[in-house]
Each structure stands twice: as C-alpha cells, then as structure tokens.
Write a protein that holds these residues in place. Sequence first.
Motif, PDB file in Angstrom:
ATOM      1  N   GLY A 228       0.866  -1.159   0.050  1.00  0.00           N
ATOM      2  CA  GLY A 228      -0.083  -0.148  -0.004  1.00  0.00           C
ATOM      3  C   GLY A 228       0.883   1.267   0.043  1.00  0.00           C
ATOM      4  N   LEU A 229       2.048   1.146  -0.685  1.00  0.00           N
ATOM      5  CA  LEU A 229       2.902   2.357  -0.418  1.00  0.00           C
ATOM      6  C   LEU A 229       2.809   3.226  -1.733  1.00  0.00           C
ATOM      7  CD1 LEU A 229       6.251   0.906   0.899  1.00  0.00           C
ATOM      8  CD2 LEU A 229       4.701   2.220   1.928  1.00  0.00           C
ATOM      9  N   VAL A 230       2.702   4.208  -1.989  1.00  0.00           N
ATOM     10  CA  VAL A 230       2.506   5.016  -3.113  1.00  0.00           C
ATOM     11  C   VAL A 230       3.824   5.371  -3.968  1.00  0.00           C
ATOM     12  CG1 VAL A 230       1.539   6.918  -4.283  1.00  0.00           C
ATOM     13  CG2 VAL A 230       0.629   6.069  -1.926  1.00  0.00           C
ATOM     14  N   VAL A 231       3.955   4.539  -5.251  1.00  0.00           N
ATOM     15  CA  VAL A 231       5.360   4.816  -5.647  1.00  0.00           C
ATOM     16  C   VAL A 231       5.026   6.228  -6.592  1.00  0.00           C
ATOM     17  CG1 VAL A 231       6.439   3.894  -7.877  1.00  0.00           C
ATOM     18  CG2 VAL A 231       5.121   2.274  -6.344  1.00  0.00           C
ATOM     19  N   THR A 232       6.217   6.853  -6.424  1.00  0.00           N
ATOM     20  CA  THR A 232       6.240   8.077  -6.832  1.00  0.00           C
ATOM     21  C   THR A 232       7.485   8.326  -7.806  1.00  0.00           C
ATOM     22  OG1 THR A 232       5.067   8.945  -5.034  1.00  0.00           O
ATOM     23  CG2 THR A 232       6.273  10.648  -6.431  1.00  0.00           C
ATOM     24  N   PRO A 233       7.656   8.066  -8.914  1.00  0.00           N
ATOM     25  CA  PRO A 233       8.476   7.943  -9.764  1.00  0.00           C
ATOM     26  C   PRO A 233       9.088   9.256 -10.528  1.00  0.00           C
ATOM     27  CG  PRO A 233       6.948   7.191 -11.069  1.00  0.00           C
ATOM     28  CD  PRO A 233       6.304   7.412  -9.626  1.00  0.00           C
ATOM     29  N   LEU A 234      10.431   9.619 -10.579  1.00  0.00           N
ATOM     30  CA  LEU A 234      10.959  10.846 -11.157  1.00  0.00           C
ATOM     31  C   LEU A 234      11.797  10.289 -12.486  1.00  0.00           C
ATOM     32  CD1 LEU A 234      11.901  13.221  -8.277  1.00  0.00           C
ATOM     33  CD2 LEU A 234       9.903  12.913  -9.553  1.00  0.00           C
ATOM     34  N   ASN A 235      11.909  11.275 -13.213  1.00  0.00           N
ATOM     35  CA  ASN A 235      12.600  10.888 -14.437  1.00  0.00           C
ATOM     36  C   ASN A 235      14.131  10.573 -13.893  1.00  0.00           C
ATOM     37  OD1 ASN A 235      14.603  10.981 -16.484  1.00  0.00           O
ATOM     38  ND2 ASN A 235      13.407  12.669 -17.719  1.00  0.00           N
ATOM     39  N   TRP A 236      14.607   9.432 -14.348  1.00  0.00           N
ATOM     40  CA  TRP A 236      16.234   9.084 -13.827  1.00  0.00           C
ATOM     41  C   TRP A 236      17.005  10.150 -14.300  1.00  0.00           C
ATOM     42  CZ3 TRP A 236      19.751   8.371 -17.572  1.00  0.00           C
ATOM     43  CH2 TRP A 236      19.330   8.133 -18.738  1.00  0.00           C
ATOM     44  N   ARG A 237      16.991  11.180 -15.050  1.00  0.00           N
ATOM     45  CA  ARG A 237      17.940  12.260 -15.312  1.00  0.00           C
ATOM     46  C   ARG A 237      17.683  13.351 -14.248  1.00  0.00           C
ATOM     47  NH1 ARG A 237      15.768  10.164 -19.798  1.00  0.00           N
ATOM     48  NH2 ARG A 237      16.951   9.281 -21.557  1.00  0.00           N
ATOM     49  N   ALA A 238      16.839  13.169 -13.483  1.00  0.00           N
ATOM     50  CA  ALA A 238      16.567  14.317 -12.377  1.00  0.00           C
ATOM     51  C   ALA A 238      17.614  14.957 -11.907  1.00  0.00           C
ATOM     52  CB  ALA A 238      15.424  13.741 -11.440  1.00  0.00           C
ATOM     53  N   LYS A 239      17.674  16.232 -11.648  1.00  0.00           N
ATOM     54  CA  LYS A 239      18.633  16.873 -10.883  1.00  0.00           C
ATOM     55  C   LYS A 239      18.280  16.850  -9.466  1.00  0.00           C
ATOM     56  CE  LYS A 239      21.073  18.025 -14.577  1.00  0.00           C
ATOM     57  NZ  LYS A 239      20.214  17.135 -15.585  1.00  0.00           N
ATOM     58  N   ALA A 240      19.319  17.432  -8.504  1.00  0.00           N
ATOM     59  CA  ALA A 240      19.137  17.515  -7.091  1.00  0.00           C
ATOM     60  C   ALA A 240      17.657  18.335  -6.726  1.00  0.00           C
ATOM     61  CB  ALA A 240      20.457  17.957  -6.482  1.00  0.00           C
ATOM     62  N   ASP A 241      17.652  19.502  -7.646  1.00  0.00           N
ATOM     63  CA  ASP A 241      16.613  20.521  -7.179  1.00  0.00           C
ATOM     64  C   ASP A 241      15.206  19.628  -7.409  1.00  0.00           C
ATOM     65  OD1 ASP A 241      17.301  20.780  -9.831  1.00  0.00           O
ATOM     66  OD2 ASP A 241      16.267  22.698  -9.896  1.00  0.00           O
ATOM     67  N   GLU A 242      15.213  18.895  -8.513  1.00  0.00           N
ATOM     68  CA  GLU A 242      13.969  18.186  -8.716  1.00  0.00           C
ATOM     69  C   GLU A 242      13.739  17.150  -7.889  1.00  0.00           C
ATOM     70  OE1 GLU A 242      14.340  18.517 -13.707  1.00  0.00           O
ATOM     71  OE2 GLU A 242      15.714  17.621 -12.684  1.00  0.00           O
ATOM     72  N   ILE A 243      14.730  16.568  -7.328  1.00  0.00           N
ATOM     73  CA  ILE A 243      14.567  15.459  -6.321  1.00  0.00           C
ATOM     74  C   ILE A 243      13.943  16.046  -5.016  1.00  0.00           C
ATOM     75  CG2 ILE A 243      15.685  13.862  -4.955  1.00  0.00           C
ATOM     76  CD1 ILE A 243      17.485  13.105  -7.226  1.00  0.00           C
ATOM     77  N   ASP A 244      14.623  17.379  -4.789  1.00  0.00           N
ATOM     78  CA  ASP A 244      13.995  18.009  -3.610  1.00  0.00           C
ATOM     79  C   ASP A 244      12.547  18.473  -3.684  1.00  0.00           C
ATOM     80  OD1 ASP A 244      16.258  18.127  -2.173  1.00  0.00           O
ATOM     81  OD2 ASP A 244      17.138  19.910  -2.844  1.00  0.00           O
ATOM     82  N   PHE A 245      12.053  18.869  -4.763  1.00  0.00           N
ATOM     83  CA  PHE A 245      10.758  19.065  -5.355  1.00  0.00           C
ATOM     84  C   PHE A 245       9.858  17.950  -5.061  1.00  0.00           C
ATOM     85  CE2 PHE A 245       7.069  19.079  -8.212  1.00  0.00           C
ATOM     86  CZ  PHE A 245       6.457  20.256  -7.535  1.00  0.00           C
ATOM     87  N   GLY A 246      10.279  16.795  -5.544  1.00  0.00           N
ATOM     88  CA  GLY A 246       9.280  15.724  -5.518  1.00  0.00           C
ATOM     89  C   GLY A 246       9.165  15.229  -4.216  1.00  0.00           C
ATOM     90  N   ILE A 247      10.111  15.275  -3.198  1.00  0.00           N
ATOM     91  CA  ILE A 247      10.347  14.818  -1.982  1.00  0.00           C
ATOM     92  C   ILE A 247       9.281  15.637  -1.333  1.00  0.00           C
ATOM     93  CG2 ILE A 247      11.664  14.663   0.265  1.00  0.00           C
ATOM     94  CD1 ILE A 247      13.751  13.865  -1.266  1.00  0.00           C
ATOM     95  N   GLU A 248       9.632  17.149  -1.437  1.00  0.00           N
ATOM     96  CA  GLU A 248       8.632  18.044  -0.662  1.00  0.00           C
ATOM     97  C   GLU A 248       7.178  17.882  -1.160  1.00  0.00           C
ATOM     98  OE1 GLU A 248       8.999  22.846   0.861  1.00  0.00           O
ATOM     99  OE2 GLU A 248       9.981  22.255  -1.179  1.00  0.00           O
ATOM    100  N   ASP A 249       6.941  18.018  -2.411  1.00  0.00           N
ATOM    101  CA  ASP A 249       5.513  17.869  -2.839  1.00  0.00           C
ATOM    102  C   ASP A 249       4.745  16.846  -2.332  1.00  0.00           C
ATOM    103  OD1 ASP A 249       3.714  19.311  -4.739  1.00  0.00           O
ATOM    104  OD2 ASP A 249       3.621  17.209  -5.679  1.00  0.00           O
ATOM    105  N   ALA A 250       5.367  15.506  -2.544  1.00  0.00           N
ATOM    106  CA  ALA A 250       4.755  14.410  -2.208  1.00  0.00           C
ATOM    107  C   ALA A 250       4.927  13.989  -0.801  1.00  0.00           C
ATOM    108  CB  ALA A 250       5.337  13.137  -2.941  1.00  0.00           C
ATOM    109  N   GLY A 251       5.629  14.671   0.213  1.00  0.00           N
ATOM    110  CA  GLY A 251       6.070  14.206   1.516  1.00  0.00           C
ATOM    111  C   GLY A 251       6.539  13.029   1.554  1.00  0.00           C
ATOM    112  N   ALA A 252       7.664  12.429   0.697  1.00  0.00           N
ATOM    113  CA  ALA A 252       8.140  11.150   0.569  1.00  0.00           C
ATOM    114  C   ALA A 252       8.709  10.791   1.940  1.00  0.00           C
ATOM    115  CB  ALA A 252       9.077  10.952  -0.848  1.00  0.00           C
ATOM    116  N   LYS A 253       8.579   9.422   2.102  1.00  0.00           N
ATOM    117  CA  LYS A 253       9.409   8.797   3.406  1.00  0.00           C
ATOM    118  C   LYS A 253      10.356   8.068   2.826  1.00  0.00           C
ATOM    119  CE  LYS A 253       5.642  10.408   5.611  1.00  0.00           C
ATOM    120  NZ  LYS A 253       5.969  11.701   6.338  1.00  0.00           N
TER     121      LYS A 253
END
Length: 505
Positions: free
Chosen positions: A76-101
């Motif tokens: 029941g975990l929510v897979v939240t995939p990013l483009n594997w070319r993502a830069k650090a700031d895009e990873i930060d955005f995804g973590i913050e926006d999704a509330g990733a754990k």
Amino acid sequence: MLDLGTSFLASVERDPDALAIVDGEMRLSYRQWYDKVSALAAALGETGLQRGDHVLTVMQNRWENASLHWACQFLGLVVTPLNWRAKADEIDFGIEDAGAKAVFYEASTEEAVRLSRLAQDLPQLSAEALADIMTGRAADAVPVADARDWSLMLYTSGTTSKPKGVPRRHHAERAGAVAHVAQNLYRHGERTLGVMPLYHTMGVRSLIASSLIGGTFVCLPRFDAAKALDLIEKEKITNLYLVPTLYHDLLYHEAFSAERVASVRKLGYAGASMTDGLLKRLEQIFRPELFVNHYGSSEIYTFTIEQTAAAKPGSAGRAGINQTIRVVKLGSRDPNERAAVGEEGEIIALMKSDEAFEGYWNRPDADAKALHGGWYFTGDTGFFDGDGDLFVTGRADDMIITGGENVSPVEVESCLSLHEGVAEVAVVGLPDERWGKIVVAFIKRRDEVSAEDLDRHCRESGLANFRRPRRIVFVEEIPKSPVGKLLRRLLVAGEYTEERIPANR
C-alpha cells in the motif's frame, strides 16, 4: 476491482512457471519473481514505512525497479517515480511535494540523490541494496492495500510551470491495464519490450498489462536502438508499445532489418502524433496484425483508440472502452457546447472513467483549470470527422495563428514527413510583424533536399497556401523530451543548432 497486489498474486497462481521478467542474465518465472517481491516487501515493512506513504524512485527500467513497484503494491505504498535524469533540485521538489518517506536510486542517479538536500533526511536504498535484499527469503507477501488505495503518483512534464502530481488509485491503474490488454488484442504470453520508462504512464501500463496475460516483461534500462534490436531478436518480442521517436530510431538504425524484428506482430504508439511518412514505412516493413494509435494521458490513461492506424493516417479513432470523448468549442468551459463535425475545438474526456484520476496533488489551481462539470479538459485541440473518428491537431498552445488563419503544426509536419529527404520535422509559429506569426519548419535531413524542393512538395501535396512554411530551417537535431516528445518551445526560443553543411556540398 482487485487491488494490484492481489492482481499480481492471481497471475502467479495462474502462470507460476511462465517467464515473467528478463533483465540481462536475470530470468524469473512468476513464482520466482513473487519470492523476490515477497522478500523485498518484508524488508520494506520493517523500515517503518506505512500504508499510504509515498516513496520516491529515481531508477531506470531494471528488474529491481519493477520488483519495487510490485512490492509497494502489496504494502500500500505510493510509488512516486521521477525521471532518472532528475537533478538534485527536482528530487527536492518531489520529496517536498509528495511528502516522500524514502528514496530509491541506482548508480546513474546516485550523485543527484547525494546532492539533494531533503534526501539526506530520509532512508535511501540503492538498486544494488534491493537486489541483495531479494536474495533472501520471506513468507509469501499478503496484500494489505485495497482497490481504493493510492498506487502511484506520476508527475506531468512541467514544461511551462512546476510539475503536477497525478495520483492514481489501484482500481484506476488496473482498469487502464485491462483496457490496454483488450484494446491491443494481447494474447496469453505476449513478450513486451519494457523500455518505456517506469516514471511514464506507458511504461507502467506495459508492466501491469504484461502480468495480466502471463506475459514476459523484457527490461531495457534506457533506450538504445542497437540494444533494442538485439533484444527484439533474441527474446522474440511480440509487441512494441513506443513513442514515435523510438520507432523512428529503430527503423533508421544501421543494424535494422525486417528479419531481425520478424517476431513482432503488434505495434502500438502513444505520447505524440506519428507522421504519415513514419506510419507508412512501419506498415510496409512490419506488416503488423494490429497497428494501434493510443491517445491518452497520465491523468486518464485512454482517451481514444485507433486499431488500424496506417489505414487512416492521423486518426486517433474512437473513445476507449472505459471512456466518452467530446470536442467543445475553443475557449468554452461548458462540456455541452460541442463543436460541429469538422470544427476544431478542445478535446475533453469524462471523469467518470474507471481509468481516471480524481484531481491533481495539492494543486487546486490546476484542478480549476482542467476540471469542469465532470469532464477533464485536455488542452489538446482536434475535431471529429464525418465517420466519427477523432483527429488530434496539437496542443491549444501550439496552434499557429497566421494572418487570422489557424494552422495545426501536426498537419504540416505530416505533409513534410512524406518527402523521402526528410528524416524528422517539427513545425512552429514564429513572430512576424505582418502576419502575427509565420509557419516555420525545422528539418533534419535524411538525403540531399533543399528548401525549394520541400516547398514544391507542399504545393504538389495540396497543402493550403496559408499552411505552407514561410521559412525552412535545416537543423542537426530536433529537440525532444527524454520520452521522445517534441519540444517545440525550444525551437521557438531559438535553442537549436543549424545543420553544418559539409564543404563538399
């Protein structure tokens, strides 16, 4: 509707010994894969991750990534995939926006994760760590999610604004996969080239659909035409589901031959329009049993399906089995204000669809723009012809208004693509003092061809005078996104390299 964990378990019980996944030397039956997914699910369950938590993935199409996807469905975990070319700031955005754990990565994305400020506060697991975990044993995984739980959150490309999260429930994901099987006439045991990325709706749909039919998902971590041809030939791939750009690159690779792809009986494409020239050549070479144009989006997987794409070039067909489609007048927000037959308008899709999302993640502004009266306003333009088939003419933002006339880039691109000297083409509108905008074609040449040759071709093809390009630019490459979508905005911004003319020309 089954949740996806139960759906996978049903596939294991139905076809335990069938080949489920191939990645290099790794070859697993459904029962063997279930053992590994169970080991991974047990280990993740011990990390403190809870049902409903988002986990961020930044990985290519490898078996560890596919296994993680299934383990998350059981938990029941929510897979939240990013483009594997993502830069650090895009990873930060995804973590913050999704509330990733938690964050999952591989060697190619390790540096970006290391440079991500927010990733440092979360558990991190590499693909190698996942593989190690899956060498262990655990009790058979039991699904704890149900069909109403969130399964996946994809991000839109965000070309003009911040990416929008598109959360999708288990039942919508499975409904999309069942429809995919039906609309592509997949048989039991199909072999699919798993190259469309698992951060993209086409990649996820291929993965789930393959499981429903006891099929084989053959991983290709990132697209490479030579490697793709090798896998198609070696693994006897039976169906391809790609964006048009990847078909183009396969077809024109020096190692391509019809004999090497003889096992492929079904072609499907989505993600962008396919030019008439490419359609014609694919039909001639593959002679497929089925050639499907699938028109859809991350938000609602299927809008329309055309199962005889080459017979009616440009047609996106009719509404999918889970959908109702309308074309409304441009600028209208009333789903009942329909455009006439042949009249270009905005394409809208019914939100009651089993495949539909329910709104964007924490983006009421985006919901207010796209959702009206129970319908999803796609932002795409198109029209119905007299037969009731839909033709998609482009994005509303891409429409070229020149001298008061509307010109669809897609129509001009299809015309130019039929010239044998054209390898790739993109058409945009550029500012002009007199006309407002003029039609400009950017061409990647295959053979010797001049602007005059192409203008003559347009005139002889019957393209209306106001649609003919007023300028033709020969370029080294046509800019595209990582999944092969044409990036017209870069051409408008002047971000291209004009062709370097050899001295002997």
